[in-house]
Scaffold this motif. Structure first.
Motif, PDB file in Angstrom:
ATOM      1  N   ILE A 169       0.852  -1.177   0.000  1.00 55.07           N
ATOM      2  CA  ILE A 169       0.000   0.000   0.000  1.00 55.07           C
ATOM      3  C   ILE A 169       0.894   1.235   0.000  1.00 55.07           C
ATOM      4  O   ILE A 169       1.747   1.398   0.880  1.00 55.07           O
ATOM      5  CB  ILE A 169      -0.936   0.032   1.221  1.00 55.07           C
ATOM      6  CG1 ILE A 169      -1.918  -1.143   1.171  1.00 55.07           C
ATOM      7  CG2 ILE A 169      -1.688   1.359   1.307  1.00 55.07           C
ATOM      8  CD1 ILE A 169      -2.790  -1.266   2.406  1.00 55.07           C
ATOM      9  N   PRO A 198      -5.744   7.385   1.948  1.00 57.42           N
ATOM     10  CA  PRO A 198      -4.970   6.151   2.114  1.00 57.42           C
ATOM     11  C   PRO A 198      -5.401   5.299   3.308  1.00 57.42           C
ATOM     12  O   PRO A 198      -5.191   4.074   3.285  1.00 57.42           O
ATOM     13  CB  PRO A 198      -3.534   6.664   2.287  1.00 57.42           C
ATOM     14  CG  PRO A 198      -3.505   7.946   1.517  1.00 57.42           C
ATOM     15  CD  PRO A 198      -4.853   8.555   1.782  1.00 57.42           C
ATOM     16  N   LEU A 233      -7.485   2.049   2.648  1.00 60.89           N
ATOM     17  CA  LEU A 233      -6.842   0.798   2.251  1.00 60.89           C
ATOM     18  C   LEU A 233      -6.311   0.043   3.453  1.00 60.89           C
ATOM     19  O   LEU A 233      -6.424  -1.184   3.537  1.00 60.89           O
ATOM     20  CB  LEU A 233      -5.713   1.078   1.255  1.00 60.89           C
ATOM     21  CG  LEU A 233      -6.109   1.243  -0.210  1.00 60.89           C
ATOM     22  CD1 LEU A 233      -7.109   2.374  -0.414  1.00 60.89           C
ATOM     23  CD2 LEU A 233      -4.884   1.455  -1.072  1.00 60.89           C
ATOM     24  N   TYR A 292       0.355  -6.713   4.861  1.00 63.71           N
ATOM     25  CA  TYR A 292       0.673  -5.734   3.828  1.00 63.71           C
ATOM     26  C   TYR A 292       1.914  -4.953   4.224  1.00 63.71           C
ATOM     27  O   TYR A 292       2.271  -4.841   5.392  1.00 63.71           O
ATOM     28  CB  TYR A 292      -0.506  -4.789   3.581  1.00 63.71           C
ATOM     29  CG  TYR A 292      -0.949  -3.976   4.783  1.00 63.71           C
ATOM     30  CD1 TYR A 292      -0.481  -2.676   4.985  1.00 63.71           C
ATOM     31  CD2 TYR A 292      -1.833  -4.511   5.714  1.00 63.71           C
ATOM     32  CE1 TYR A 292      -0.897  -1.923   6.084  1.00 63.71           C
ATOM     33  CE2 TYR A 292      -2.255  -3.776   6.812  1.00 63.71           C
ATOM     34  CZ  TYR A 292      -1.785  -2.488   6.987  1.00 63.71           C
ATOM     35  OH  TYR A 292      -2.195  -1.756   8.086  1.00 63.71           O
ATOM     36  N   TYR A 295       3.344  -1.247   4.078  1.00 69.46           N
ATOM     37  CA  TYR A 295       2.944   0.145   3.870  1.00 69.46           C
ATOM     38  C   TYR A 295       4.173   0.945   3.450  1.00 69.46           C
ATOM     39  O   TYR A 295       5.171   0.991   4.162  1.00 69.46           O
ATOM     40  CB  TYR A 295       2.337   0.746   5.133  1.00 69.46           C
ATOM     41  CG  TYR A 295       1.609   2.057   4.880  1.00 69.46           C
ATOM     42  CD1 TYR A 295       0.225   2.078   4.717  1.00 69.46           C
ATOM     43  CD2 TYR A 295       2.302   3.263   4.789  1.00 69.46           C
ATOM     44  CE1 TYR A 295      -0.444   3.267   4.465  1.00 69.46           C
ATOM     45  CE2 TYR A 295       1.637   4.449   4.537  1.00 69.46           C
ATOM     46  CZ  TYR A 295       0.261   4.444   4.376  1.00 69.46           C
ATOM     47  OH  TYR A 295      -0.398   5.628   4.120  1.00 69.46           O
ATOM     48  N   PRO A 330      -4.022   7.210  -2.533  1.00 64.95           N
ATOM     49  CA  PRO A 330      -3.196   6.015  -2.426  1.00 64.95           C
ATOM     50  C   PRO A 330      -3.086   5.261  -3.750  1.00 64.95           C
ATOM     51  O   PRO A 330      -3.729   5.587  -4.746  1.00 64.95           O
ATOM     52  CB  PRO A 330      -3.979   5.180  -1.423  1.00 64.95           C
ATOM     53  CG  PRO A 330      -5.413   5.483  -1.763  1.00 64.95           C
ATOM     54  CD  PRO A 330      -5.409   6.947  -2.132  1.00 64.95           C
ATOM     55  N   LEU A 372      -1.746   0.882  -4.915  1.00 67.05           N
ATOM     56  CA  LEU A 372      -1.247  -0.382  -4.396  1.00 67.05           C
ATOM     57  C   LEU A 372      -0.543  -1.152  -5.492  1.00 67.05           C
ATOM     58  O   LEU A 372      -0.794  -0.952  -6.672  1.00 67.05           O
ATOM     59  CB  LEU A 372      -2.363  -1.226  -3.764  1.00 67.05           C
ATOM     60  CG  LEU A 372      -3.511  -1.758  -4.632  1.00 67.05           C
ATOM     61  CD1 LEU A 372      -3.118  -3.012  -5.415  1.00 67.05           C
ATOM     62  CD2 LEU A 372      -4.724  -2.082  -3.748  1.00 67.05           C
ATOM     63  N   SER A 418      -8.518   5.389  -4.659  1.00 68.93           N
ATOM     64  CA  SER A 418      -8.918   4.623  -3.477  1.00 68.93           C
ATOM     65  C   SER A 418     -10.083   3.681  -3.741  1.00 68.93           C
ATOM     66  O   SER A 418     -10.104   2.548  -3.243  1.00 68.93           O
ATOM     67  CB  SER A 418      -9.259   5.566  -2.319  1.00 68.93           C
ATOM     68  OG  SER A 418     -10.343   6.417  -2.641  1.00 68.93           O
ATOM     69  N   CYS A 423      -8.830   0.694  -5.615  1.00 66.35           N
ATOM     70  CA  CYS A 423      -7.996  -0.111  -4.713  1.00 66.35           C
ATOM     71  C   CYS A 423      -8.853  -0.947  -3.768  1.00 66.35           C
ATOM     72  O   CYS A 423      -8.554  -2.123  -3.511  1.00 66.35           O
ATOM     73  CB  CYS A 423      -7.057   0.790  -3.919  1.00 66.35           C
ATOM     74  SG  CYS A 423      -5.737   1.552  -4.897  1.00 66.35           S
TER      75      CYS A 423
END
Length: 236
Positions: A16, A24, A27, A38, A40, A65, A67, A82, A85
């Motif tokens: 992410i 952001p 997510l 994940y 970041y 954001p 990914l 977003s 995502c």
């Protein structure tokens, strides 16, 4: 071939890319709700990393954001904005439909519709978000809209005037996934209690000035021969 700084390069699994701004966090909340591991990656907006070649190879719009999902077979998928995502995270990681509905069902399209809705809509249609926005349980629609409701005072709206919205928001705040997601990359700074703190206004004044400058810079870049209207530059 784009070269990433070593600390910014996508790692195996879900990556992410974000900054401690509003969108952001959606997510991070989705990943936490699904217990998906994940990585970041902090995008330093102050250093203009969002305009760097390595980042625009992920998101050509240069916004957060975004990914990157590096799959087990070594292939990768990049997604930006977003809403897109959230849809990807649900499609790829929510096989048990914990935060989504099966593709093609009426409930699926309802959640997509709400997840795509302008952020000020929940307060105008508060009856429709009780108990949840997209149906009878939590979905990505709730995650998409929650962060704006949780930041209503930043936009000049008193959420206490909308009892259903307030109850819904408080209910989501009790969920461990939301609580953990709101801490990534650091504690969320734009919720109502924070922006109402009289001892911390210098930070928010500075943020508004930075936002105004960014809008002016973008306008100056793309303005060209367009005829200005009275609202242009009103908040610089």
């Amino acid at each position: 071939m784009v070269t990433f700084p070593p600390e910014k390069a996508p790692k195996p699994g879900l990556n992410i890319y974000g900054f401690a701004s509003v969108k952001p966090y959606k997510l991070a909340i989705a990943a936490e709700e699904l217990d998906v591991p994940y990585n970041y990656v902090h995008v330093d907006m102050g250093a203009d990393e969002h305009q760097s070649e390595w980042y625009t190879s992920i998101n050509p719009n240069g916004r957060v954001p975004a990914l990157v999902h590096v799959k087990e077979d070594g292939t990768s998928v990049s997604v930006f904005e977003s809403g897109a995502c959230l849809l990807y995270i649900a499609a790829e990681f929510d096989k048990e439909y914990k935060i989504s509905y099966p593709f093609g069902t009426p409930e699926y399209w309802k959640q997509v519709s709400w997840a795509s809705t302008v952020s000020n809509r929940p307060c105008r249609h508060e009856a429709s978000i009780s108990p949840f926005v997209g149906g009878d349980r939590l979905t990505i629609a709730d995650i998409a809209i929650f962060i704006f409701a949780y930041s209503a005072r930043w936009c000049g709206v008193n959420i206490d005037e909308f009892s259903n919205v307030k109850a819904w928001c408080d209910k989501l705040l009790q969920r461990p996934g939301f609580q953990r997601g709101l801490e990534v990359p650091k504690p969320y700074a734009f919720h109502d209690e924070a922006v109402s703190n009289s001892d911390a206004q210098e930070f928010y004044i500075r943020m508004r000035k930075l936002g105004s400058r960014a809008i002016k810079a973008a306008t100056d870049k793309w303005h060209g021969d367009m005829v200005p209207v009275p609202s242009d530059h009103a908040n610089y």
